[in-house]
Structure formats: C-alpha cells, structure tokens
Design a protein around this motif. Structure first.
Motif, PDB file in Angstrom:
ATOM      1  N   TRP A 234      -7.617 102.490  63.598  1.00 52.37           N
ATOM      2  CA  TRP A 234      -7.793 102.706  65.152  1.00 52.37           C
ATOM      3  C   TRP A 234      -7.244 101.415  65.586  1.00 52.37           C
ATOM      4  CZ3 TRP A 234     -12.245 105.764  63.519  1.00 52.37           C
ATOM      5  CH2 TRP A 234     -11.768 107.233  63.775  1.00 52.37           C
TER       6      TRP A 234
ATOM      7  N   ARG B 173     -14.706  97.081  52.190  1.00 45.98           N
ATOM      8  CA  ARG B 173     -13.662  98.110  51.866  1.00 45.98           C
ATOM      9  C   ARG B 173     -13.631  99.437  52.887  1.00 45.98           C
ATOM     10  NH1 ARG B 173     -10.214  99.782  48.416  1.00 45.98           N
ATOM     11  NH2 ARG B 173     -11.444 101.937  48.272  1.00 45.98           N
ATOM     12  N   ALA B 174     -14.808  99.958  52.908  1.00 47.03           N
ATOM     13  CA  ALA B 174     -15.107 101.243  53.702  1.00 47.03           C
ATOM     14  C   ALA B 174     -14.752 100.972  55.035  1.00 47.03           C
ATOM     15  CB  ALA B 174     -16.295 102.066  53.688  1.00 47.03           C
TER      16      ALA B 174
ATOM     17  N   PHE C 118     -11.193 100.456  56.072  1.00 51.58           N
ATOM     18  CA  PHE C 118     -10.466 101.719  56.422  1.00 51.58           C
ATOM     19  C   PHE C 118     -10.488 102.255  57.665  1.00 51.58           C
ATOM     20  CE2 PHE C 118     -10.826 106.496  56.354  1.00 51.58           C
ATOM     21  CZ  PHE C 118      -9.538 106.833  55.886  1.00 51.58           C
ATOM     22  N   VAL C 119     -11.757 102.295  58.179  1.00 51.07           N
ATOM     23  CA  VAL C 119     -11.880 102.696  59.682  1.00 51.07           C
ATOM     24  C   VAL C 119     -11.147 101.702  60.804  1.00 51.07           C
ATOM     25  CG1 VAL C 119     -13.790 102.925  61.516  1.00 51.07           C
ATOM     26  CG2 VAL C 119     -14.066 103.771  59.083  1.00 51.07           C
TER      27      VAL C 119
ATOM     28  N   ALA D 228     -17.402 107.359  62.966  1.00 54.55           N
ATOM     29  CA  ALA D 228     -16.481 107.003  61.674  1.00 54.55           C
ATOM     30  C   ALA D 228     -17.082 105.705  61.063  1.00 54.55           C
ATOM     31  CB  ALA D 228     -15.220 106.848  62.223  1.00 54.55           C
TER      32      ALA D 228
ATOM     33  N   VAL E  60      -3.355  90.639  54.897  1.00 57.83           N
ATOM     34  CA  VAL E  60      -2.649  91.480  56.205  1.00 57.83           C
ATOM     35  C   VAL E  60      -2.629  92.821  56.124  1.00 57.83           C
ATOM     36  CG1 VAL E  60      -0.631  91.678  57.737  1.00 57.83           C
ATOM     37  CG2 VAL E  60      -1.397  89.375  56.702  1.00 57.83           C
ATOM     38  N   ILE E  61      -3.182  93.464  57.251  1.00 61.54           N
ATOM     39  CA  ILE E  61      -2.765  94.932  56.994  1.00 61.54           C
ATOM     40  C   ILE E  61      -2.113  95.828  58.276  1.00 61.54           C
ATOM     41  CG2 ILE E  61      -4.270  97.110  57.445  1.00 61.54           C
ATOM     42  CD1 ILE E  61      -6.522  95.132  55.918  1.00 61.54           C
ATOM     43  N   THR E  62      -1.278  96.430  57.730  1.00 61.27           N
ATOM     44  CA  THR E  62      -0.308  97.007  58.806  1.00 61.27           C
ATOM     45  C   THR E  62       0.139  98.414  58.183  1.00 61.27           C
ATOM     46  OG1 THR E  62       2.004  96.565  59.706  1.00 61.27           O
ATOM     47  CG2 THR E  62       1.763  96.132  57.269  1.00 61.27           C
ATOM     48  N   LYS E  63       0.849  98.912  59.159  1.00 63.69           N
ATOM     49  CA  LYS E  63       1.499 100.346  58.972  1.00 63.69           C
ATOM     50  C   LYS E  63       2.987 100.145  58.446  1.00 63.69           C
ATOM     51  CE  LYS E  63      -1.512 102.591  62.250  1.00 63.69           C
ATOM     52  NZ  LYS E  63      -1.701 103.605  63.243  1.00 63.69           N
TER      53      LYS E  63
ATOM     54  N   ALA F 273      -8.735  99.967  60.171  1.00 63.91           N
ATOM     55  CA  ALA F 273      -7.178 100.056  60.064  1.00 63.91           C
ATOM     56  C   ALA F 273      -6.571 101.447  60.852  1.00 63.91           C
ATOM     57  CB  ALA F 273      -6.635 100.226  58.795  1.00 63.91           C
TER      58      ALA F 273
END
Lengths: 235, 235
Positions: A194, A185-186, A189-190, A158, A213-216, A192
């Motif tokens: 896993w 950016r790409a 994505f990966v 990935a 901050v990246i979250t779900k 985030a």
DNA sequence: GGCCGATGCGGCACTTGGTGCCGGGAAAAT
DNA sequence: ATTTTCCCGGCACCAAGTGCCGCATCGGCC
C-alpha cells in the motif's frame, strides 16, 4: 517509552493468582480448573479473584489491557509527517514485543488458547480491539481521502493479520528464533502493498551499514536510483 | 446453488424459540432476558432451548452455521482455472446475500450486537471462522507460492474487512440501498490491490510486483543499478 | 388391532461463573 | 489514640449450561 511509565504498585495478590491459575491450567486443563481451585491454591478468598480479573478468561491475558493502552498512547503521539501505514506497523510491533518479553509464558498461553474454545474467542475480542484502535487511527489520518474508511479498515485488518501470522509461526515453533525479525518481514509485505515505493522513514537507529530499498517493477529506474541515493544521504 | 439443497424438516419449535427470543430481546434487552423468559413465552420447556441452541448467544445467529457450510461447499467446488482472489470475493458475497435476505432481521440483530458485548464477541468468533475458511482455501491455492501462507492470511483478512465495511455501512443505514452493490465496491478495492487489473487473460503467475533491493552504503551506485536491473530481468 | 422401540420433550437436580452486600481488620490520615 | 479509608473474605444469590430420567407420542411390525 517502551515499557515504562505505567505503575503497578503492589500486585502481589494479582501475581500469585496468575501463578496459581497457570499452574492448575497446565497440569489439569483450563475447563477442569474452577475458580475455587485457583483461590484455594493461592490462599485467598474467592471474591478477591473477581476483584482483579473480571472473568476467568482474563487471568489468561493479564497484560493485554496494558499493551492496548500503550498502543493507544503510541498512536496518539504520532506526527502528521510520518507515513500512517508505517506508524500502524510500528504499533503492531509493540504487541509483538510484549509477547517476546516472556517467551515461555506466551508459548504456554498459546497452547491453552489453541485447545480451549472459550479462550480463543476471548483472544479474538482482544485482537479486535487492537484492530479497531489501528483502524480508528488510520480513519482519522485518511479522513479526507477517497474511500478513506474502507482503506483504513482493510489496512488495519491486513496489519493485524500479518502480525498474527508472524506471531503464531513463532509461537508454534516453541519460542525459537527472533519474533521481531519475523514480524518485520510480514509487516514489510503489508507496507509494500500500500505505501508507495518510497522507503518511508528508515529506522535510522537500526541502519548499520545496510540499506534496504523496496520498490515496484513499474517504477522507472531513475526513481529507484534517486530513492537509493536519498536513503544513503539521510540519517 | 445459492440457498438450495439444505433441508430443514420441521423447525417449528426452533423458529418459535427464535421469534420469542427476539421479541423479548428487542423489548427489554438481551441481558435482561433470561432463557426461562424465552421458553415460557414460547411455551416450551427450558431443556428444549439448549437442545436447539448450544448457548443463549446462538439464538441470535441462527443461520450462520448454514451460511458457513455454504461457503465451504462453494470454495470446494472451485476450479484451478479461476483467480483465487476473485473466488474468495465471491464467497464473501454469499455472506452478504444471507444478510440481505432478511433486512429487518439483520438490522435488528445489528442493533443488539452493537450494544451487548457478549454478542459482539460471539459474532467475532463467527467472523473468524469465515476468515479461516477463506484463508485455508487461499493457502492451498498458493501452496507453492513464495510467502503463500502470509499472503493467504492477509488477503483473507482484507476480504473479510472489506465485506464487513460494506455490511456495517448498510446495516447502520437501517437496511436502505443495495448491499450487494456496496460489497461489490469494497471487494473491488481489495481485488484491485492484489489481483493484476487484467480481468482474466494472462495467468502471469509469480509476477511478484515488489522488488526488494538490499545493498551497503559502500557499494557504488552503478553496481546497485545493475543489481536492480538484473533482478528485474530474471524470474 | 395390539405390541414395541425410537424419538422428542419436559422436569428436575446440580455445577460453575459472576455479582451485591456487608462485616472485619489493618493501615493511613488527623 | 481515634477515626476514616481501603482492602479482603464470606456469605447469599442469580443465571447459564449439563446430565439424567420419566413420559408421551408416533412409527413400524407381527
């Protein structure tokens, strides 16, 4: 680190061979150019070509061997503390940096590899070595984990795919824009998908005033707040 | 479907060339065997070899071209209703089935590709065509989606990696066990990471599980929280 | 049945990538 | 200055791959 250390004492003949090769490749095509054509233009003996390049294809990718060694050293110098996924993403950035150093050269080579099947195949073997290096690293880091090797292989693939996505988009545009931003950016994505919603190790250098901050969605709000606060607190 | 339809009228010479080639490859190695050796053993002319196989490497992978065509047809015959990820996973199973049909042949070939660099490179180009086929399919299915092409490339690479993980594990064991079950496990890992764990129901398109929050250090925390909440609410 | 075209096979001759080997020359070590 | 070492060039050679042509066999057609 970066592009230091490794010594290239006197690659005069090597460089002239690369220059002669690309000149001919671009003006009459790769397959229409024989090795004899290259060496006569460079003014050296045919035997010397194969001294510096094991095959005709190698002259098209003169710096990948070096970059692969850099990546190996980079991964070997990692600590157990840092997130393995973040680490392999940073390793992929190394490759993109190499491409970004010579935009025109990279774009020219891209046009060649798109047309000539043999060169594309060769590039595939190079990419495979990168992927294998990343996979080996992840495998050792996740040796105890359930399905560790499967996870390592998938994540490595990935990461390579994301890197190549950004790289090819940049190359197709003729070398316009910032390739490093695109690969960020790409790769984000990966990462985030896993790496748990922890922010991991914010670059610290690059921080400026902006915090990302990246979250779900499934993460409870109090965890998001704590994540933002901790991200603000450190560095 | 499966292995039907495609016609192979009279591949007598082709099969005898494959048999002769593998006999020699296994007993004295790939690189130690010349095309002349193969054709003399098969009792045919040298020119006929290159009539059936464009290169010496092609004789090692005689059925991949057929399998690739099968996969393309399989993907083309998919409906808009089914989950794209499930679809590409099923497409990958097609390849595994092809390997599982002739276990001993697959294992012998695996031993060859592990030792000979040229064969491994050739196999890479074959795998790349599979990955490209899957990626093209996902790209069209996700044409409207945000980051559709990036997602397509990454997922395709992950599917191929998972498939190869199971395949190589099975091949290394000498063809023991059920390769289909192994690839199911590996592909389930990939499917679970992207396709929502609901087996079918809710289309829930565009769920986008990841939320990115970008803010400044100077922004008060209550504003950050409100921003995140509104981001969660919309879409 | 005899004729004829298509098709497939084999045998060159040739190009090109790639290697082993050796001789020569310049630089470096002594 | 001599010797050793290393780098370069020039063969000779091998194997992969292609173009071309002649030949045989098989099929249809009158």
């Amino acid at each position: 680190m970066g592009t230091a250390s490794t010594n290239t004492p006197k690659p005069a003949m090597r460089d002239s061979l690369i220059a002669a090769a690309f000149q001919l490749f671009l003006e009459r095509g790769y397959e229409q150019t024989t090795v004899d054509d290259i060496v006569t233009l460079a003014g050296v003996g045919r035997r010397s070509f194969f001294r510096y390049f094991p095959s005709k294809e190698d002259v098209v990718f003169p710096d990948h061997e070096q970059c692969l060694a850099d990546m190996t050293r980079f991964l070997a110098a990692s600590a157990d503390a840092d997130d393995p996924i973040v680490r392999v993403c940073d390793a992929a950035r190394l490759v993109m940096r190499m491409y970004a150093e010579n935009p025109t050269f990279s774009v020219q080579r891209y046009r060649l590899t798109r047309e000539v099947t043999g060169l594309r195949t060769y590039e595939l073997s190079v990419v495979w070595r990168y992927e294998k290096t990343l996979g080996d690293y992840l495998r050792t880091r996740w040796a105890d984990r359930r399905d560790g090797t499967l996870r390592a292989n998938v994540v490595a693939a990935a990461v390579v795919a994301a890197h190549n996505h950004a790289l090819r988009h940049w190359l197709r545009s003729g070398g316009e824009g910032d390739p490093l931003a695109e690969v960020d950016r790409a790769l984000e994505f990966v990462r985030a998908t896993w790496s748990p919603d922890a922010v991991a190790d914010a670059p610290a250098e690059e921080t400026e005033d902006v915090v990302v901050v990246i979250t779900k969605r499934s993460t409870p709000m109090w965890r998001v707040v704590r994540e933002v606060e901790s991200s603000l607190g450190e560095s």
